[in-house]
Design a protein around this motif. Structure first.
Motif, PDB file in Angstrom:
ATOM      1  N   GLY A  12      89.862  16.364  60.274  1.00  0.00           N
ATOM      2  CA  GLY A  12      90.774  15.223  60.320  1.00  0.00           C
ATOM      3  C   GLY A  12      91.691  15.250  61.530  1.00  0.00           C
ATOM      4  N   ILE A  13      92.372  14.141  61.779  1.00  0.00           N
ATOM      5  CA  ILE A  13      93.063  13.967  63.047  1.00  0.00           C
ATOM      6  C   ILE A  13      94.446  14.596  63.090  1.00  0.00           C
ATOM      7  N   ALA A  14      94.924  15.205  61.979  1.00  0.00           N
ATOM      8  CA  ALA A  14      96.239  15.849  62.057  1.00  0.00           C
ATOM      9  C   ALA A  14      96.215  16.910  63.163  1.00  0.00           C
ATOM     10  N   GLY A  15      95.084  17.555  63.362  1.00  0.00           N
ATOM     11  CA  GLY A  15      94.895  18.430  64.508  1.00  0.00           C
ATOM     12  C   GLY A  15      93.690  17.908  65.275  1.00  0.00           C
ATOM     13  N   ILE A  16      93.921  16.966  66.157  1.00  0.00           N
ATOM     14  CA  ILE A  16      92.814  16.168  66.706  1.00  0.00           C
ATOM     15  C   ILE A  16      91.857  17.003  67.544  1.00  0.00           C
ATOM     16  N   HIS A  17      92.296  18.185  68.024  1.00  0.00           N
ATOM     17  CA  HIS A  17      91.389  19.032  68.800  1.00  0.00           C
ATOM     18  C   HIS A  17      90.233  19.538  67.935  1.00  0.00           C
ATOM     19  N   ARG A  18      90.459  19.654  66.615  1.00  0.00           N
ATOM     20  CA  ARG A  18      89.345  20.040  65.742  1.00  0.00           C
ATOM     21  C   ARG A  18      88.223  19.001  65.824  1.00  0.00           C
ATOM     22  N   LEU A  19      88.631  17.725  65.920  1.00  0.00           N
ATOM     23  CA  LEU A  19      87.633  16.671  66.040  1.00  0.00           C
ATOM     24  C   LEU A  19      87.029  16.630  67.441  1.00  0.00           C
TER      25      LEU A  19
END
Lengths: 253, 253, 253, 253, 253, 253, 253, 253
Positions: E154-161
């Motif tokens: 999810g985009i709360a930590g957008i680097h994961r995406l």
């Protein structure tokens, strides 16, 4: 037909003065007048203690004229609400003996008996709530109650409200009109001993939801001694306030 | 603190009997008691004419006991609502001088002065609306009003309602509880001269919307002389009805 | 009291056989029985042509027993709906002459006259809609109509529906129950000549909104000759279908 | 194509009078006419017993003219709804043999067979509900049923309704239109033996919710023998009422 | 019945091999099996290219067993969804040749042809969205597509995406499941060239509105190349993704 | 910036051809153009495979002109939606090389590569749904797909739909637009093998809820192989349909 | 009245300089001015640190003029919001020393002390969100904060946002305005260390629900360090951002 | 990775210390850890200044244990919310160095740097709002702010609130939690100079709408200097309050 005339009718049947056919017709039908598009309820005053009130919004000019003309023949006191100044300008020549308040958009003919004691306080939270508050104040006053108005006393500056608490605490009933978040009536109800009629107003934007946010705030209020009318229903609030102000005074009449 | 004690305080400052520090403290803070999780409002009766009422639902057993114990020391008359029979069974040993009605789920201690004249009629449309109507009737009666109840008089069989109209027309105020489509209060308001408190009940299914359909019916009613309380708020309806029933009677006191 | 007995009463007043007091009492009150928590409407059959129907959900065991026991003394035919098998298991010993359908959750006593001609078709879109459809079918059948059921004929496989069109086209009225998106009734109404009662069911999840999505689909349907009842109101659908099936047949009775 | 022509087609295939290609085309496609922007359904009358009805609102003048012109060539009887007087004024020269009702906003051409027996009663609760009630009455009458109208009989003055109960009790079906709180149909259904079609109207303000409050009141009504159509759907109510009025009369044709 | 068998039937009629009665029966009814409470659609695979899928939630154990047993006789490949581990534990002895995934709550029998090229990426925004994402992944895989899953992106930590964008950009279709505010699918659709199926999940609280907030976020997304399925409808998302992954590959078969 | 230019940049840093400051600036910012009130995304085509699409509604004439003028300098293919004929009439002199469709309210400049195989079928349920369907068809065609339209095939006369099933079954993807109860897409999805994009339209009244009733019908549909876009979002439906139609064809390019 | 003047008053009472009547009047009423339709709160700045702000929408021209004229006499700094250019054009001659921003629809007179350090970043997701963002920026700037604006940085092209992250990360507070699905603020809050005020905008259509979809997205956001104001409430967002920007700086003043 | 390490990486590429492949991998992916069902965001503290916070509700026992165990290895300070005492009782042996507050349902490990100056005031309107207020207070305190709590200060007895105004006016930020009609935060915001975070609570019944009535009241409030978080989101309110309390203090660090 009131209760006395019902008893008279029964006496009439018993003594033969009223035929059976006539009795059947009278008993199965109470008194009203059929204009085709409207049936005027000429005995409402006897039944509920208050005259017919006409909701003018959504009726054509000619329907309004016909209704008030017919009422003028049989009723001594009539009120109409939601009559815009534009419509009133067009139809007022046809309704020569009627009064009109453009702020409250209320028209009337005749006069109600006055309630000599007590008064109703009508409050508005903001400036934009005034038209609805005026409808409440005007109707309540026409029905016979004394009315005092206090506008723009919303809680954003709560000292404006606190300063009038001593005066409004003496009212028989308070009408508090508010839009947006609708907090005023609940705060008032926590400060005064008299019943409060909460009057939500469709003023606001976004989550104001055209008055629903104010309505729900009022219904949820933890403060007791308060009840609520429909959004923008100044008439209903003023009418209820008059009923409360005149309650339990009959014996002194 | 009531208005007289405020005046006494000012006199005290002026004559030096009250120090400036004390005055500042008193004037910026009114009287209440802080239990940590609750602040008891010991001067509500002076301000609004009715005692503290405790909403028990959602409070723990020990919170309820602490609140009623603290109130019992300073207040002569206290009411608690939404106290289920299960909870009451557990805590009643701790509240020895309190009365309880399992139908209304109301607990109380002490007694209010009686309103000798007039009465409040409490109606329910159906059998399932009775618990909420009982809460209204119980609260109204505890506050001092005479109450008469009329259950299962909904309009599906309108003759059941018409037959009680003569009796309820003599009330000072009527509470009408209804779920499902919520038609009863509006029909009653069109038939009687006294104010009507409409009490929507969360009985029904589907489009009943847990009482919202009844609520909106009541708010929209064309019948005047009616106002509305929150869904299932029997307490609020009974309280408001008592206020109306006791209105304008002060002079006889 | 029916229209004939009203005329008889008037005759009685006129000829002195009925006292004035008695007349006043009779005329202002129609016939019902007050159990305290319920008022039984013993002349509904005369007024609307169909007996009292008891909504059992939300009533206590003893209330249900008392109501049916009281009705059994004065009524020849009674129906109760939403009586769960659990409750029925507990109370059936107290209601010895009553029939019961666990699928439809309907209890009854006595028998209605049969409508010899015509039939009502009851359809369900899916398997999960069957309990509500069964309530409709059972009530309709008890009231006297012949009923044929067709389950799991939803439009996801539209040939299942098309194959029964010839048979259901011969019905006097069709009840179509559907949850989820509620498409079935509108498709049926576009294919058959008889009136269709759309019965939304609270089956589904997410945007199914507990039956509201189906309800709105049905109300919006472009297909004419269809009307709608409350969500899960199998009773109402079956009752309405029976009224339509028996309509305009009086002359042959 | 009706069932007889389907059988004829099969005979034609079997005897070689119809080629295989032709058969495939006929069997996979039923009869309609494609105008590009609309596909006219020329066999609806055979399928559902009632002709095509055109919803004019939202269509351009030229689309309306093209549709009615195309229908006039193949259909003997056509109805159009929601045709405003303004649009009708512009297009009426192009539709020379069509009738028009400005109150109901309905246009038509040709004539339906009359249902000689029975009648449909169309009621409106208030004056503002009349236009929708007129649409119902006009459509029902055009389809062949006798119609009687009763306007402004809402329950605020319930004696207005009680006085017409004897007359409307003789109807085959009743359409009851109401806005605001929408109480009328449920009260009527509790008083009469015939089926009632409840017609919610988008009249009101605030919690009227543009007719949704009336709609939910009607769906929730405890009175049985009633079903509901979409808000302001006078056409649907009139159509359904005609279907019920003409039901079970086929044998007399 | 498929298009070839329809042509064969017509040939049979023309050459006399099929009687007229038989033809009429076949043409007016397509092939399904009636279990009483369910009608099994045995030619769905021919019509839509995918087998029958059974929605198990809300069906009784014996209904589920009967349906799968009947399907097992005629269908080579069957899927059932929303079968909880509890129910599966009870009924699995009766369904000996069926596979089951407890994470996805999916049961199946038989095997679909594999789509050799391409893959579907199934993403979840958070950990709580995984069960719904698993349903999508399992169904999509059973239907024949290769599936890769990426959870908690999810985009709360957008680097994961952002770190998985290179890999998911190669998918034929992406399913993105998200609850709460439901932002993930729109962000993904702005970053990749393939179509995105947005799958709202009923995870959250307060204004999450049981998935409606996520649903509306997805429908409103400014990012193009995305469409949405019902809340929690993992099956629908996986099915649609398989259709897109297998689209336009027929020629290689 | 695409993946190749990212690799080139890294090479540039490594070999010293790109300064550290420049590298930092490029890596933390991708390519776009800032007009002050809008930031044009010049590398969207590289990222998602489709050019910038401008939503014109709510923008001033000069904003629209500035955006298209700036895009014309850097982009070979641009689409704008929701450009009313009135606005287009005023600004078209400033946009000399742009095409325009008044039915679809779409403006464009340049040309996309054509998808030679397959086609998208765009259906409308009624005549009033055509404008939204036209937007879908126009956008899908501009993006490069072949499109066939089928209007007024709603299920009120289901034979109109059945007759086109053979033709639309050959599509790569179907867009089905419907207002009111929105049944069409679900019925189509049950009849064809290709994916269906359901497009709800804000046509209707009352419980149509400005397209929400259609939207919920589509989301709830039991028919699989269907997903949904926002109400009236013809652009989104056409874009998604093109993505599906062009899916998995890259290898043939 | 501020805390110092309250203490002075108490001193005055104690030393006899203030009469008891005067004291009672002062203590029960704080300072405001009653214009009849509005009560101006002249000590708000002392109480909350920010001057009176007038909501001009819904007030008549003369009411606005009277309010600003009265405020000009007693207040050094005043702000008015939602004053349309049309109204401003008519009334500006009466308000000679007032500034006006047509983009922000804000009017003001006087000047606030500047916050020398820090700045507030105001972002808009799209071009259509700019007017509301401008209101926030203008109010925040007038109250004394430095403001930087960044428009059209929505997440459909997320690189537009990522490129400004370094700059906005240095802000004391960020206001992020977005309509449609309202994703921007949550993405921003996951990328920066400062508090974010989410400002939903009533831009969009269909399921945008006039800003409610954006509002709910923002309230549901998993990203922490964010709070939300009413739909289109640019004033509230700018005011809150100024409060945060000026927080904890008092000591340096 | 923080901004310094990004610059170091670029230096590394330029000087050859970092290979091109490594650079590409690092630049396209930021640092997180994939547990399969969760991706832990190990650089959130660097990016937003606050550590990872785990939402425990809806996660299995083993998922919670795995997440906290993994975080304990890499993070110095971790917070988890919505961990019920039941779950905590089961898993606490696996999380030996973690603190836990059963009132706030918050678990944590490690310690944040303290903000030495200023404090946050957390208010609750009633007793039932305390658990949500406790979550806010606990989170805010763990993050490093000093916190003072004031419970049961709702406006039904407004003197309870007025008496604490002097004390709370000194706060850097106020969190005000309220259910039912949610009036408290708006009244507070009109009385104090610091920013107010309004925290709606899902306490109430009927029109309380599970906290939505409180939420809308807060969003609509006329009082400026207030913003709102999701219903029951004590965590979000406490986090935001800490951000405001610690704002603009960096220079003193």
């Amino acid at each position: 037909m009131n209760r006395d005339s019902l008893k008279a009718l029964i006496d009439g049947i018993a003594c033969g003065a009223v035929s059976r056919e006539k009795a059947f017709e009278r008993l199965s039908s109470l008194d009203y007048e059929d204009l085709g598009f409207a049936r005027l309820d000429h005995h409402r005053a006897l039944r509920t203690g208050v005259p017919v009130v006409v909701f003018c919004q959504g009726k054509s000019d000619s329907q309004i004229i016909d209704i008030f003309t017919a009422l003028a023949e049989k009723e001594e006191f009539v009120i109409g609400t939601r009559l815009s100044p534009e419509v009133h300008g067009r139809i007022s020549p046809e309704l020569p003996e009627h009064g009109y308040s453009p702020e409250a958009k209320v028209v009337w003919r005749g006069e109600a008996p006055r309630v000599e004691e007590g008064f109703v306080a009508v409050l508005s939270a903001g400036t934009a709530d005034i038209p609805v508050a005026e409808e409440a104040a005007c109707v309540c006053s026409l029905l016979g109650s004394r009315v005092k108005t206090f506008f723009d006393v919303g809680i954003a500056g709560i000292h404006r409200l606190l300063s009038i608490v001593p005066e409004i605490s003496g009212a028989s009933c308070i009408v508090a009109a508010a839009g947006m978040e609708g907090t005023l009536p609940g705060v008032v109800a926590g400060l005064v001993p008299c019943p409060v009629i909460a009057l939500p107003v469709s003023v606001g934007y976004g989550t104001g939801l055209s008055g629903f946010s104010a309505l729900f705030t009022m219904l949820n209020s933890c403060a007791a001694g308060m009840s609520v009318v429909n959004i923008d229903n100044g008439f209903g609030a003023g009418y209820m306030a008059h009923k409360i102000n005149s309650a339990n005074r009959k014996e002194s009449d």
